[in-house]
Design a protein around this motif. Structure first.
Motif, PDB file in Angstrom:
ATOM      1  N   SER A  95       0.847  -1.178   0.000  1.00 12.03           N
ATOM      2  CA  SER A  95       0.000   0.000   0.000  1.00 12.03           C
ATOM      3  C   SER A  95       0.885   1.230   0.000  1.00 12.03           C
ATOM      4  O   SER A  95       1.994   1.204   0.516  1.00 12.03           O
ATOM      5  CB  SER A  95      -0.889   0.028   1.240  1.00 12.03           C
ATOM      6  OG  SER A  95      -1.858  -0.955   1.146  1.00 12.03           O
ATOM      7  N   LEU A  96       0.359   2.269  -0.565  1.00 13.38           N
ATOM      8  CA  LEU A  96       1.075   3.539  -0.604  1.00 13.38           C
ATOM      9  C   LEU A  96       0.413   4.460   0.398  1.00 13.38           C
ATOM     10  O   LEU A  96      -0.780   4.723   0.308  1.00 13.38           O
ATOM     11  CB  LEU A  96       0.987   4.132  -2.006  1.00 13.38           C
ATOM     12  CG  LEU A  96       1.861   5.345  -2.260  1.00 13.38           C
ATOM     13  CD1 LEU A  96       3.307   4.932  -2.360  1.00 13.38           C
ATOM     14  CD2 LEU A  96       1.429   6.042  -3.522  1.00 13.38           C
ATOM     15  N   LEU A 101      -2.619   8.836   5.385  1.00  5.13           N
ATOM     16  CA  LEU A 101      -3.728   8.250   4.638  1.00  5.13           C
ATOM     17  C   LEU A 101      -3.196   7.322   3.552  1.00  5.13           C
ATOM     18  O   LEU A 101      -2.136   7.544   2.992  1.00  5.13           O
ATOM     19  CB  LEU A 101      -4.583   9.349   3.992  1.00  5.13           C
ATOM     20  CG  LEU A 101      -5.478  10.141   4.923  1.00  5.13           C
ATOM     21  CD1 LEU A 101      -6.263  11.161   4.138  1.00  5.13           C
ATOM     22  CD2 LEU A 101      -6.428   9.233   5.679  1.00  5.13           C
ATOM     23  N   ARG A 102      -3.975   6.270   3.256  1.00  3.48           N
ATOM     24  CA  ARG A 102      -3.635   5.385   2.144  1.00  3.48           C
ATOM     25  C   ARG A 102      -3.993   6.076   0.842  1.00  3.48           C
ATOM     26  O   ARG A 102      -5.091   6.584   0.681  1.00  3.48           O
ATOM     27  CB  ARG A 102      -4.480   4.124   2.217  1.00  3.48           C
ATOM     28  CG  ARG A 102      -4.031   3.081   3.192  1.00  3.48           C
ATOM     29  CD  ARG A 102      -4.769   1.817   2.801  1.00  3.48           C
ATOM     30  NE  ARG A 102      -4.580   0.741   3.743  1.00  3.48           N
ATOM     31  CZ  ARG A 102      -5.419   0.493   4.733  1.00  3.48           C
ATOM     32  NH1 ARG A 102      -6.455   1.268   4.919  1.00  3.48           N
ATOM     33  NH2 ARG A 102      -5.216  -0.524   5.522  1.00  3.48           N
ATOM     34  N   LEU A 103      -3.053   6.068  -0.080  1.00  4.09           N
ATOM     35  CA  LEU A 103      -3.353   6.633  -1.397  1.00  4.09           C
ATOM     36  C   LEU A 103      -3.754   5.525  -2.356  1.00  4.09           C
ATOM     37  O   LEU A 103      -4.558   5.725  -3.248  1.00  4.09           O
ATOM     38  CB  LEU A 103      -2.138   7.377  -1.928  1.00  4.09           C
ATOM     39  CG  LEU A 103      -1.657   8.539  -1.064  1.00  4.09           C
ATOM     40  CD1 LEU A 103      -0.383   9.104  -1.629  1.00  4.09           C
ATOM     41  CD2 LEU A 103      -2.706   9.618  -0.968  1.00  4.09           C
ATOM     42  N   ARG A 154      -9.627   3.200  11.999  1.00  6.18           N
ATOM     43  CA  ARG A 154      -9.043   4.424  11.504  1.00  6.18           C
ATOM     44  C   ARG A 154      -9.756   4.855  10.233  1.00  6.18           C
ATOM     45  O   ARG A 154     -10.496   4.085   9.648  1.00  6.18           O
ATOM     46  CB  ARG A 154      -7.562   4.213  11.269  1.00  6.18           C
ATOM     47  CG  ARG A 154      -6.848   3.877  12.577  1.00  6.18           C
ATOM     48  CD  ARG A 154      -5.381   3.717  12.344  1.00  6.18           C
ATOM     49  NE  ARG A 154      -5.118   2.724  11.345  1.00  6.18           N
ATOM     50  CZ  ARG A 154      -5.034   1.421  11.587  1.00  6.18           C
ATOM     51  NH1 ARG A 154      -5.209   0.978  12.803  1.00  6.18           N
ATOM     52  NH2 ARG A 154      -4.801   0.581  10.629  1.00  6.18           N
ATOM     53  N   VAL A 155      -9.477   6.078   9.872  1.00  4.32           N
ATOM     54  CA  VAL A 155     -10.299   6.693   8.822  1.00  4.32           C
ATOM     55  C   VAL A 155     -10.145   5.961   7.475  1.00  4.32           C
ATOM     56  O   VAL A 155     -11.043   5.978   6.650  1.00  4.32           O
ATOM     57  CB  VAL A 155      -9.995   8.202   8.704  1.00  4.32           C
ATOM     58  CG1 VAL A 155      -8.633   8.453   8.094  1.00  4.32           C
ATOM     59  CG2 VAL A 155     -11.084   8.915   7.933  1.00  4.32           C
ATOM     60  N   ASP A 156      -9.007   5.284   7.278  1.00  2.00           N
ATOM     61  CA  ASP A 156      -8.856   4.558   6.015  1.00  2.00           C
ATOM     62  C   ASP A 156      -8.962   3.038   6.233  1.00  2.00           C
ATOM     63  O   ASP A 156      -8.433   2.262   5.465  1.00  2.00           O
ATOM     64  CB  ASP A 156      -7.546   4.922   5.328  1.00  2.00           C
ATOM     65  CG  ASP A 156      -6.343   4.603   6.202  1.00  2.00           C
ATOM     66  OD1 ASP A 156      -6.552   4.276   7.389  1.00  2.00           O
ATOM     67  OD2 ASP A 156      -5.213   4.669   5.705  1.00  2.00           O
ATOM     68  N   ALA A 157      -9.606   2.648   7.306  1.00  2.00           N
ATOM     69  CA  ALA A 157      -9.710   1.219   7.616  1.00  2.00           C
ATOM     70  C   ALA A 157     -10.614   0.511   6.618  1.00  2.00           C
ATOM     71  O   ALA A 157     -11.453   1.122   5.955  1.00  2.00           O
ATOM     72  CB  ALA A 157     -10.251   1.048   9.024  1.00  2.00           C
ATOM     73  N   ARG A 158     -10.401  -0.802   6.506  1.00  2.57           N
ATOM     74  CA  ARG A 158     -11.294  -1.643   5.715  1.00  2.57           C
ATOM     75  C   ARG A 158     -12.196  -2.383   6.691  1.00  2.57           C
ATOM     76  O   ARG A 158     -11.756  -2.780   7.766  1.00  2.57           O
ATOM     77  CB  ARG A 158     -10.488  -2.639   4.886  1.00  2.57           C
ATOM     78  CG  ARG A 158      -9.700  -1.987   3.781  1.00  2.57           C
ATOM     79  CD  ARG A 158     -10.654  -1.395   2.756  1.00  2.57           C
ATOM     80  NE  ARG A 158      -9.982  -0.647   1.694  1.00  2.57           N
ATOM     81  CZ  ARG A 158      -9.537   0.585   1.852  1.00  2.57           C
ATOM     82  NH1 ARG A 158      -9.654   1.207   2.994  1.00  2.57           N
ATOM     83  NH2 ARG A 158      -8.956   1.207   0.853  1.00  2.57           N
ATOM     84  N   VAL A 183      -1.818   6.122  10.924  1.00  9.31           N
ATOM     85  CA  VAL A 183      -2.920   7.045  10.902  1.00  9.31           C
ATOM     86  C   VAL A 183      -2.759   8.237  11.799  1.00  9.31           C
ATOM     87  O   VAL A 183      -2.835   9.343  11.332  1.00  9.31           O
ATOM     88  CB  VAL A 183      -4.239   6.336  11.139  1.00  9.31           C
ATOM     89  CG1 VAL A 183      -5.294   7.295  11.594  1.00  9.31           C
ATOM     90  CG2 VAL A 183      -4.675   5.731   9.839  1.00  9.31           C
ATOM     91  N   ARG A 184      -2.531   8.030  13.026  1.00  8.77           N
ATOM     92  CA  ARG A 184      -2.504   9.285  13.768  1.00  8.77           C
ATOM     93  C   ARG A 184      -1.362   9.331  14.758  1.00  8.77           C
ATOM     94  O   ARG A 184      -0.849   8.327  15.193  1.00  8.77           O
ATOM     95  CB  ARG A 184      -3.866   9.537  14.407  1.00  8.77           C
ATOM     96  CG  ARG A 184      -4.047   9.036  15.787  1.00  8.77           C
ATOM     97  CD  ARG A 184      -5.455   9.241  16.241  1.00  8.77           C
ATOM     98  NE  ARG A 184      -6.450   9.308  15.194  1.00  8.77           N
ATOM     99  CZ  ARG A 184      -7.108  10.407  14.906  1.00  8.77           C
ATOM    100  NH1 ARG A 184      -6.877  11.521  15.523  1.00  8.77           N
ATOM    101  NH2 ARG A 184      -8.023  10.377  13.987  1.00  8.77           N
TER     102      ARG A 184
END
Lengths: 446, 621
Positions: free
Chosen positions: B78-79, B124-126, B188-192, B618-619
């Motif tokens: 992941s980026l 964040l994941r791009l 987290r905000v970009d969680a799956r 994430v944070r």
């Protein structure tokens, strides 16, 4: 008074003074080399600094080696030379970060304003010595400022507001030590204070009352800052108030001097007007410094960021610090201007309370020795030069450290002997050479 | 020293004192900052200079009943973007442009994500699930732009792809609403997060706990060095009762069917364990996790979320004749030897009800009537048994009521009962014509495929209604048992033994010589009933309900197959059921010969759990 004649190096040099100067130079070099470590042009900084230290020691020896009185005799030449240099830099100087302040010479760059600071002391001392009999006249005060004014204007043109700012306390301090009338100086300082307070007051109102309701005090203050009818109304109102107070004091048969009731409103009005003018001419980064000072919480990432990061650096240092090259604030780039203006914060972080206290102590020792040397100087000129230098070091030290610990606003004044800056270091050491010279010639008969 | 300087020296003393006391004031301030508030500032410095890099814990696996992995984790790249700590007005545009070229994403959208990361001061994941060749090209960008980091992390992977997709579900980006609710649980905000089916229902079980690495970062957000870490905990593994071979047979059968739309539910009549639960159109869950937004977009565009097995409601058609027969037999209103004459139609008052075979079945008894699914016979039977009784049996077999398959409460439909009582409750009357319609499973009667599967298994096991269940057991990552599913009874249908025997015998005849002949398997005892349900929505729905057993053994599989608008149950649904029953007994049909199945599903399964690399950050703490 019995005169004890000492001979040899011991008697000619003041060991505590040299210890303080040397100690600061060593501490400064260590802190600076650590702070600049992560920078990409580190090697260049090391080379330049080494060169500056060697040149600085040479300059100190130079200052020590010939009679300081030559500056008194040749004051007019010094004055003209500096004027020429300051004029030339505006034409032929090179520009860094928007300031046309430097001469690029083959091995180093040279900042004439740095030299002007010391020259100001030498020239003003000569002037005040010459005006010794008329020292209590207001004209002396005005003339001293008048003499410095062309230089100050040239320096502001660069623009280098910070260096110009140091001229004022130096002049006032020297006038004070020369015996000028305290009332005159108070009037002058009152004017300066009012001038300085105006932008602070306007900024404070702007930040805290973005949309003031008409009729309230903040509204009136902000209206005044726009140089319109409100300004005139406030000025006339203040004058009438003072006039009323004067009449009242006469009616009450108070033993008050009338001059107060004329001087105070004039000072207030002049201060206010120049404050308004300065306020309207502030550059945005200067304005931000005011904002950072009056409302540090307003924008922690913006204007107040520097001071905040500096406080974190110093506070996190603890008693013994995090070790050289190990400060997270300085090495990871959170601390801005870390090898120049905020070098003291690096000392605080990496050497802790121990380091900051040692530098504080060395500075007080240095200034104390300069003050002592002033007392033992053989002539009034030497005395005044030492006074000027003591005030200069004291002012720059207090302002810089006060800024780093978050007590005073950001003024952009480096810490002499500690901050990185080749020409500043050389010239500072030269001025210390002059002090040593004054000490070594304290008994000389002529 | 010169004389007469004394007053001046006093002034110098004042100046000196001014400096000295300023120095003292500074000393006090330094004491306050460095010694008194040291702890506080230390924390601020730490907050500045460290960043938590979260490692997504490998999600628990999902297995079928034989230990075949249906959902697992796979290493993927992941980026991520770690924004600079200093709020310099950094120009993000060149970075967005460089990335968009490599990732094939819209530069505007990328720029927005980058700006969000800066604004929120979070990583964040791009892009994720990046292929290897992109990985090396991005490595280059990583060295040019600070803050860009490639990380290895565990990604969900479905080895069988399009397989039981409505049951297993899929994973997707957490939406903002769920994030707000779940962020204190470590999301987290970009969680799956599991979005459907088991992935959603058992999200908490599968998820595990994320690990983290505390990294030193500089003011530009560049990672410098490692300070420490805490390990992730892998999620628990879920073992399903699903049989992959049967599920494949069901999925494939439906996909290849006439309309490609339908549902299959296969249940073990001995305990209610679901062996296959299929609904088509299905989807490929791996596509929904693709790094290529175009693939995700197109995968989502054609998606039919409707799980027809539990939330599709259909008239049961002739499959319902089993209930009518059960009612008639058990209440003594049906003599299996009695015959009626089927001319191909049935007259009731002014109305004419047709038999599906317009030529008529001539004289038929119940055996023939069921085997040939003669409508006219059942019109007669329906009138004889009556709406009230039929409705009672209809209810007893669990129709009109959710089967309460666990976790699917929100999705499952209860269908619609049809009978005099239901009508009465609704304030409407009941007519004989309604009884006639009900007798062949038409009218207002609506059922779900899973209800019919439960009904079938109750017929197979002679009366026990089990709660359908798809969980066999749940195990912690280290193999310790966390949960074991026990069979749960929903109720019992108490019928006479003779009723069960007769009903089962009738169903055997359906397969051996009746409409369900295409489900016949030599060597196995298959019993069932076809259904061809008329509906207002278009062509008839094809049904086949059946159960299979080795001769002399209790049945191990009951199945309900529905093909939407598929036409005749006999030709469309019954062959699918046949394949499922074959698979249940590990058999296959090779050119008409039934032989033991040789081919297992040939899907490579990673043998050991993967090593999880640093997950997305994430944070800051």
């Amino acid at each position: 008074m019995p005169i004890k004649v000492e001979s040899g190096v011991k008697g000619r040099l003041d060991p505590p003074f040299l210890f303080a100067a040397g100690g600061l130079l060593v501490m400064g070099s260590i802190a600076m080399l650590s702070a600049a470590n992560p920078l990409p042009y580190y090697a260049q900084i090391v080379t330049r600094h080494s060169f500056a230290v060697i040149a600085g020691i040479a300059a100190l020896v130079l200052g020590l080696s010939f009679n300081y009185q030559v500056f008194q005799d040749q004051a007019k030449v010094v004055y003209g030379l500096i004027f020429a240099l300051l004029s030339a830099v505006l034409v032929a100087g090179s520009t860094h970060k928007g300031h046309r302040s430097w001469f690029d010479l083959p091995f180093f760059s040279f900042q004439p304003a740095e030299l002007a600071r010391i020259a100001l002391i030498l020239v003003t001392a000569a002037f005040l010595d010459a005006r010794a009999r008329r020292i209590r006249e207001f004209s002396t005060v005005l003339l001293a400022f008048g003499l410095a004014a062309p230089w100050m204007i040239l320096i502001v043109k660069q623009p280098d507001f910070s260096t110009m700012l140091t001229f004022i306390p130096i002049l006032i301090g020297m006038l004070f030590c020369a015996g000028a009338d305290i009332i005159h100086l108070l009037a002058l300082m009152g004017y300066g204070l009012v001038t300085g307070m105006m932008p602070l007051l306007f900024t404070y109102c702007q930040v805290n009352y973005p949309q003031p309701t008409p009729g309230t005090l903040p509204y009136l203050i902000l209206q005044t800052s726009r140089m319109g009818t409100a300004t005139v109304v406030v000025l006339v109102g203040a004058s009438l108030l003072c006039l009323g107070a004067w009449r009242l004091s006469i009616w009450l048969r108070m033993q008050a001097r009338s001059v107060f009731f004329i001087a105070v409103p004039i000072i207030l009005a002049a201060g206010m007007l120049s404050g308004i003018v300065i306020n309207s001419r502030l550059k945005s980064y200067q304005r931000n410094r005011f904002v950072a000072y009056v409302a540090p919480q307003a924008d922690i990432q913006g204007a107040a960021y520097h001071v905040h990061q500096s406080q974190i650096a110093i506070g996190s240092g603890g008693l013994l610090g995090k070790g050289l090259f190990s400060g997270t604030q300085s090495q990871l780039g959170f601390l801005p201007e870390r090898h120049t203006d905020f070098i003291y914060a690096v000392v605080g972080e990496e050497m802790g309370f121990a380091g900051t206290t040692v530098i504080l102590g060395l500075y007080l020792l240095l200034i104390w020795r300069i003050v002592t040397i002033a007392r033992t100087a053989r002539d009034r000129y030497g005395y005044l030069v030492c006074c000027g230098l003591a005030v200069m070091f004291g002012f720059e030290f207090v302002l810089n450290v006060g800024m780093c610990v978050g007590l005073l606003p950001v003024a952009g004044i480096p810490l002499p002997l500690i901050s990185y800056g080749g020409s500043s270091l050389v010239i500072t050491l030269w001025s210390l050479g002059i002090v040593a010279n004054i000490y070594s010639r304290r008994y000389a008969l002529l | 020293m010169i004389q007469g300087h004394q007053p001046l020296h006093d002034r110098l003393s004042i100046m000196w004192n001014l400096v000295l006391w300023s120095g003292v004031a500074l000393l006090i301030r330094l004491f306050q900052l460095q010694l008194y508030q040291n702890v506080e500032y230390n924390e601020l410095a730490l907050h500045n200079s460290t960043q938590m890099i979260y490692q997504t814990a490998p999600r628990g696996r999902i297995y079928d009943r034989n230990g075949l992995a249906l959902a697992t984790s796979q290493p993927a790249f992941s980026l991520i973007y770690l924004p600079p700590k200093v709020k310099e007005k950094a120009d993000l545009k060149p970075l967005a442009a460089a990335l968009s070229k490599q990732l094939g994403q819209d530069p505007e959208a990328l720029l927005e994500t980058l700006q969000e990361a800066v604004r929120e001061q979070t990583a964040l994941r791009l892009a994720e699930n990046l292929p290897r060749q992109t990985y090396f090209r991005l490595k280059e960008i990583e060295t040019i732009y600070p803050g860009i980091d490639l990380i290895e992390e565990a990604r969900r992977y479905y080895p069988l792809g399009r397989f039981a997709s409505h049951l297993i579900g899929y994973m997707g980006k957490i939406d903002i609403q769920s994030y707000k609710q779940l962020k204190n649980q470590g999301y987290r905000v970009d969680a799956r997060i599991g979005k459907l089916g088991i992935e959603k229902i058992f999200e908490k079980v599968l998820r595990g706990r994320d690990g983290g690495i505390r990294m030193v970062v500089d003011a530009q957000g560049r990672l410098k060095r490692r300070l420490g870490s805490f390990k992730w905990e892998t999620g628990s593994n879920i073992h399903l009762t699903i049989d992959a071979a049967m599920q494949s047979a069901a999925d494939e059968g439906l996909r290849k069917s006439l309309t490609g739309r339908g549902a299959v539910v296969a249940i073990d009549p001995r305990n209610g364990a679901i062996l296959a639960l299929s609904s088509t159109p299905d989807f490929e869950p791996n596509q929904l996790l693709s790094s290529d937004p175009e693939v995700v977009k197109s995968a989502k565009a054609g998606l039919d979320w409707n799980n027809r097995a539990i939330s599709g409601v259909y008239p049961p058609g002739s499959a319902f004749k089993l209930i009518v027969s059960a009612a008639g037999l058990n209440e003594g209103r049906l003599n299996t030897q009695d015959t009626i004459f089927c001319p191909g139609y049935f007259e009731l008052g002014k109305n004419i009800f047709l038999c599906w075979n317009h030529k008529g079945h001539k004289r038929v008894d119940w055996w023939q009537g069921l085997a040939q699914s003669c409508d006219v016979f059942f019109y007669h039977l329906g009138l004889k048994v009556g709406g009230d009784l039929i409705e009672r049996y209809e209810t007893a077999f669990g129709l009109g009521r959710k089967t309460s398959i666990p976790g699917f409460e929100h999705w499952e439909k209860s269908g619609h009962l049809f009978g005099p009582q239901t009508r009465k409750t609704a304030g409407r009357g009941w007519w004989e014509g309604d009884s006639v319609n009900l007798a062949i499973g038409q009218g207002e009667l609506l059922v779900t495929p899973i209800q019919l599967a439960v009904m079938m298994s109750a017929i197979a096991n002679k009366g026990t209604l089990y709660r359908p269940n798809y969980i066999d057991r749940i195990e912690y990552a280290d193999g310790r048992p966390a949960y074991e599913q026990k069979p749960e009874k929903l109720g019992t249908v108490a019928l006479k033994d003779s009723t069960w025997a007769t009903l089962q015998a009738g169903m055997a005849l359906v397969v051996s010589s009746g409409t369900g002949i295409s489900a016949r398997i030599s060597g196995l005892d298959v019993r069932g009933k076809t259904g061809t349900a008329q509906n207002s929505g278009g062509d008839d729905h094809a049904w086949f309900v059946a159960y299979g057993a080795r001769p002399g053994e209790p049945s191990a599989v009951a199945v309900a197959v529905l093909v939407e608008n598929g036409g005749h149950g006999a030709s469309v649904a019954a062959p699918i059921a046949r394949n499922i029953i074959l698979a249940a007994y590990h058999l296959e049909d090779k050119g008409g010969r039934i032989i033991p199945s040789t081919g297992t599903l040939s899907i490579p399964i990673p043998a050991t759990p993967m090593r999880a690399g640093p997950g997305p950050a994430v944070r800051t703490l």
